[in-house]
Design an enzyme around this catalytic site. Sequence first.
Site, PDB file in Angstrom:
ATOM      1  N   LYS A   1      54.619 -29.555   7.995  1.00  0.00           N
ATOM      2  CA  LYS A   1      53.419 -28.973   8.629  1.00  0.00           C
ATOM      3  C   LYS A   1      52.134 -29.615   8.091  1.00  0.00           C
ATOM      4  O   LYS A   1      51.039 -29.112   8.317  1.00  0.00           O
ATOM      5  CB  LYS A   1      53.382 -27.455   8.387  1.00  0.00           C
ATOM      6  CG  LYS A   1      54.259 -26.699   9.388  1.00  0.00           C
ATOM      7  CD  LYS A   1      54.284 -25.214   9.130  1.00  0.00           C
ATOM      8  CE  LYS A   1      52.990 -24.509   9.513  1.00  0.00           C
ATOM      9  NZ  LYS A   1      53.034 -23.072   9.153  1.00  0.00           N
TER      10      LYS A   1
ATOM     11  N   HIS B   1      45.512 -14.017  -3.821  1.00  0.00           N
ATOM     12  CA  HIS B   1      46.907 -14.181  -4.261  1.00  0.00           C
ATOM     13  C   HIS B   1      47.039 -13.857  -5.756  1.00  0.00           C
ATOM     14  O   HIS B   1      47.989 -13.183  -6.169  1.00  0.00           O
ATOM     15  CB  HIS B   1      47.375 -15.631  -4.070  1.00  0.00           C
ATOM     16  CG  HIS B   1      47.453 -16.110  -2.660  1.00  0.00           C
ATOM     17  ND1 HIS B   1      46.847 -17.265  -2.231  1.00  0.00           N
ATOM     18  CD2 HIS B   1      48.105 -15.609  -1.565  1.00  0.00           C
ATOM     19  CE1 HIS B   1      47.113 -17.462  -0.957  1.00  0.00           C
ATOM     20  NE2 HIS B   1      47.861 -16.478  -0.520  1.00  0.00           N
TER      21      HIS B   1
END
Length: 162
Positions: free
Chosen positions: A42, A18
């Site tokens: 989540k 990233h």
Amino acid sequence: MSVIGLFPGSFDPIHNGHVDLVKRSRPLFGELVVAVLNNENKKPTFSLAERIEMLNELFADDPGIRVKSFSGLLVDFARQLGAGYIVRGLRTGTDLDYELPMTLMNRRLEPDVATLFLFPASEYQDLSSSLIKEVFRLGGQPEGLLPELVERRLIERFAGDR
Ligand code: PNS
């Protein structure tokens, strides 16, 4: 007017692939917004606040990088920011299979926002946050996959699990 790029993701946690994409895309824009998906339901490994804190620390020396969170549709967030481009990374063909329907749907929803794909450096081609977490959770500590401050926090996070 400066062009705004939007680099969205879960970043649970951010890894060196990233970071490589942030560095590659940064010169293309006047401002790059790194946006963390608010996916608390989540059960992420790092809370939204923790992920934002790590990103802010990592990119603190570049005033042209802004860290934000978003929920809802990505294109709505892009429109809100005035971002003309969404930046996404492609590691493999499998990534393209995952990205293509999202990209086409995003374009259908918001034709003025284009998605730009970049390839990370080949040494990061195999990296994914979930795989890295699995390895660290099970006691492996391969070097060079995570920014130092993230690696420290991940080791701390899993220290009680074993
Ligand atoms: O790093 P990730 O988890 O692959 O990032 C996926 C992300 C955040 C880019 C994607 O899930 C997303 O855009 N979510 C926002 C909801 C949305 O806009 N969904 C419709 C896409 S067509």
